[in-house]
Design a protein around this motif. Sequence first.
Motif, PDB file in Angstrom:
ATOM      1  N   LEU A 150       0.857  -1.184   0.000  1.00  0.00           N
ATOM      2  CA  LEU A 150       0.000   0.000   0.000  1.00  0.00           C
ATOM      3  C   LEU A 150       0.896   1.238   0.000  1.00  0.00           C
ATOM      4  O   LEU A 150       1.774   1.380   0.848  1.00  0.00           O
ATOM      5  CB  LEU A 150      -0.891  -0.003   1.241  1.00  0.00           C
ATOM      6  CG  LEU A 150      -1.848   1.165   1.394  1.00  0.00           C
ATOM      7  CD1 LEU A 150      -2.819   1.225   0.221  1.00  0.00           C
ATOM      8  CD2 LEU A 150      -2.609   1.035   2.706  1.00  0.00           C
ATOM      9  N   ARG A 151       0.676   2.109  -0.992  1.00  0.00           N
ATOM     10  CA  ARG A 151       1.463   3.324  -1.142  1.00  0.00           C
ATOM     11  C   ARG A 151       0.528   4.530  -1.245  1.00  0.00           C
ATOM     12  O   ARG A 151      -0.674   4.360  -1.414  1.00  0.00           O
ATOM     13  CB  ARG A 151       2.313   3.246  -2.430  1.00  0.00           C
ATOM     14  CG  ARG A 151       3.246   2.053  -2.481  1.00  0.00           C
ATOM     15  CD  ARG A 151       3.924   1.935  -3.850  1.00  0.00           C
ATOM     16  NE  ARG A 151       3.045   2.062  -4.991  1.00  0.00           N
ATOM     17  CZ  ARG A 151       2.291   1.082  -5.500  1.00  0.00           C
ATOM     18  NH1 ARG A 151       2.298  -0.105  -4.956  1.00  0.00           N
ATOM     19  NH2 ARG A 151       1.529   1.293  -6.553  1.00  0.00           N
TER      20      ARG A 151
ATOM     21  N   PHE B 146      -1.664  -6.078  -4.660  1.00  0.00           N
ATOM     22  CA  PHE B 146      -1.685  -7.246  -3.807  1.00  0.00           C
ATOM     23  C   PHE B 146      -1.911  -8.483  -4.648  1.00  0.00           C
ATOM     24  O   PHE B 146      -2.396  -8.416  -5.781  1.00  0.00           O
ATOM     25  CB  PHE B 146      -2.740  -7.141  -2.698  1.00  0.00           C
ATOM     26  CG  PHE B 146      -4.162  -7.266  -3.164  1.00  0.00           C
ATOM     27  CD1 PHE B 146      -4.757  -8.517  -3.325  1.00  0.00           C
ATOM     28  CD2 PHE B 146      -4.918  -6.144  -3.412  1.00  0.00           C
ATOM     29  CE1 PHE B 146      -6.076  -8.628  -3.741  1.00  0.00           C
ATOM     30  CE2 PHE B 146      -6.238  -6.242  -3.830  1.00  0.00           C
ATOM     31  CZ  PHE B 146      -6.818  -7.496  -3.997  1.00  0.00           C
ATOM     32  N   ASP B 147      -1.543  -9.611  -4.085  1.00  0.00           N
ATOM     33  CA  ASP B 147      -1.874 -10.888  -4.703  1.00  0.00           C
ATOM     34  C   ASP B 147      -1.899 -11.947  -3.610  1.00  0.00           C
ATOM     35  O   ASP B 147      -1.262 -11.802  -2.573  1.00  0.00           O
ATOM     36  CB  ASP B 147      -0.888 -11.265  -5.816  1.00  0.00           C
ATOM     37  CG  ASP B 147       0.512 -11.458  -5.321  1.00  0.00           C
ATOM     38  OD1 ASP B 147       0.894 -12.621  -5.076  1.00  0.00           O
ATOM     39  OD2 ASP B 147       1.237 -10.456  -5.193  1.00  0.00           O
TER      40      ASP B 147
ATOM     41  N   GLU C 126      -4.219  -7.751  -7.975  1.00  0.00           N
ATOM     42  CA  GLU C 126      -4.837  -6.457  -8.253  1.00  0.00           C
ATOM     43  C   GLU C 126      -3.806  -5.356  -8.091  1.00  0.00           C
ATOM     44  O   GLU C 126      -2.974  -5.411  -7.185  1.00  0.00           O
ATOM     45  CB  GLU C 126      -6.013  -6.226  -7.305  1.00  0.00           C
ATOM     46  CG  GLU C 126      -6.786  -4.980  -7.632  1.00  0.00           C
ATOM     47  CD  GLU C 126      -8.098  -4.918  -6.876  1.00  0.00           C
ATOM     48  OE1 GLU C 126      -8.869  -5.894  -6.952  1.00  0.00           O
ATOM     49  OE2 GLU C 126      -8.328  -3.915  -6.199  1.00  0.00           O
ATOM     50  N   ASN C 127      -3.882  -4.367  -8.970  1.00  0.00           N
ATOM     51  CA  ASN C 127      -3.022  -3.187  -8.943  1.00  0.00           C
ATOM     52  C   ASN C 127      -3.903  -1.957  -9.058  1.00  0.00           C
ATOM     53  O   ASN C 127      -4.766  -1.892  -9.934  1.00  0.00           O
ATOM     54  CB  ASN C 127      -2.042  -3.191 -10.118  1.00  0.00           C
ATOM     55  CG  ASN C 127      -1.156  -4.405 -10.098  1.00  0.00           C
ATOM     56  OD1 ASN C 127      -0.369  -4.580  -9.186  1.00  0.00           O
ATOM     57  ND2 ASN C 127      -1.303  -5.264 -11.091  1.00  0.00           N
ATOM     58  N   GLY C 128      -3.684  -0.982  -8.199  1.00  0.00           N
ATOM     59  CA  GLY C 128      -4.438   0.263  -8.248  1.00  0.00           C
ATOM     60  C   GLY C 128      -3.496   1.446  -8.285  1.00  0.00           C
ATOM     61  O   GLY C 128      -2.497   1.455  -7.574  1.00  0.00           O
ATOM     62  N   VAL C 129      -3.818   2.429  -9.114  1.00  0.00           N
ATOM     63  CA  VAL C 129      -3.005   3.640  -9.231  1.00  0.00           C
ATOM     64  C   VAL C 129      -3.924   4.839  -9.027  1.00  0.00           C
ATOM     65  O   VAL C 129      -4.925   4.994  -9.733  1.00  0.00           O
ATOM     66  CB  VAL C 129      -2.313   3.725 -10.613  1.00  0.00           C
ATOM     67  CG1 VAL C 129      -1.523   5.014 -10.733  1.00  0.00           C
ATOM     68  CG2 VAL C 129      -1.426   2.516 -10.842  1.00  0.00           C
ATOM     69  N   LEU C 130      -3.590   5.676  -8.056  1.00  0.00           N
ATOM     70  CA  LEU C 130      -4.354   6.885  -7.781  1.00  0.00           C
ATOM     71  C   LEU C 130      -3.890   7.986  -8.713  1.00  0.00           C
ATOM     72  O   LEU C 130      -2.701   8.272  -8.804  1.00  0.00           O
ATOM     73  CB  LEU C 130      -4.141   7.291  -6.324  1.00  0.00           C
ATOM     74  CG  LEU C 130      -5.132   8.257  -5.713  1.00  0.00           C
ATOM     75  CD1 LEU C 130      -6.552   7.713  -5.788  1.00  0.00           C
ATOM     76  CD2 LEU C 130      -4.746   8.534  -4.273  1.00  0.00           C
TER      77      LEU C 130
END
Length: 114
Positions: free
Chosen positions: A38-39, A45-46, A57-61
């Motif tokens: 978490l950044r 995460f996986d 899953e990958n999330g970019v803000l």
Amino acid sequence: MLTVRSFILIGAIFVSCANGRPADGDAQAQTIKFNNDLRLDGYNFDFETSNGIKRTENGVLKPGTDKENDQLLNVDGDFSFNLLDGTPMSVKFVATENGYRPTVVIGQPKSGRR
């Protein structure tokens, strides 16, 4: 647009569906792999379980376009598991300001050979 609040709602729905599955041999499954990062600008995460469930899953803000403090969360990932009859199922998805776009495969993907 997919905002952080919308993403949390989608996650809650996914968890409630997963919890609705009847208890069987899967209740004894163990987590065999887990990574979580978490950044401030996103996350990834996986995990994998001993009964074959896999999820990444990958999330970019990203800055939004509507309001001064508006932010967008772009997400991509996949998950796979076996249905109750043993049929494999996998879902790859992208969720951006353009919506949620899943690709679902039920059963084995067909190869070019017979």
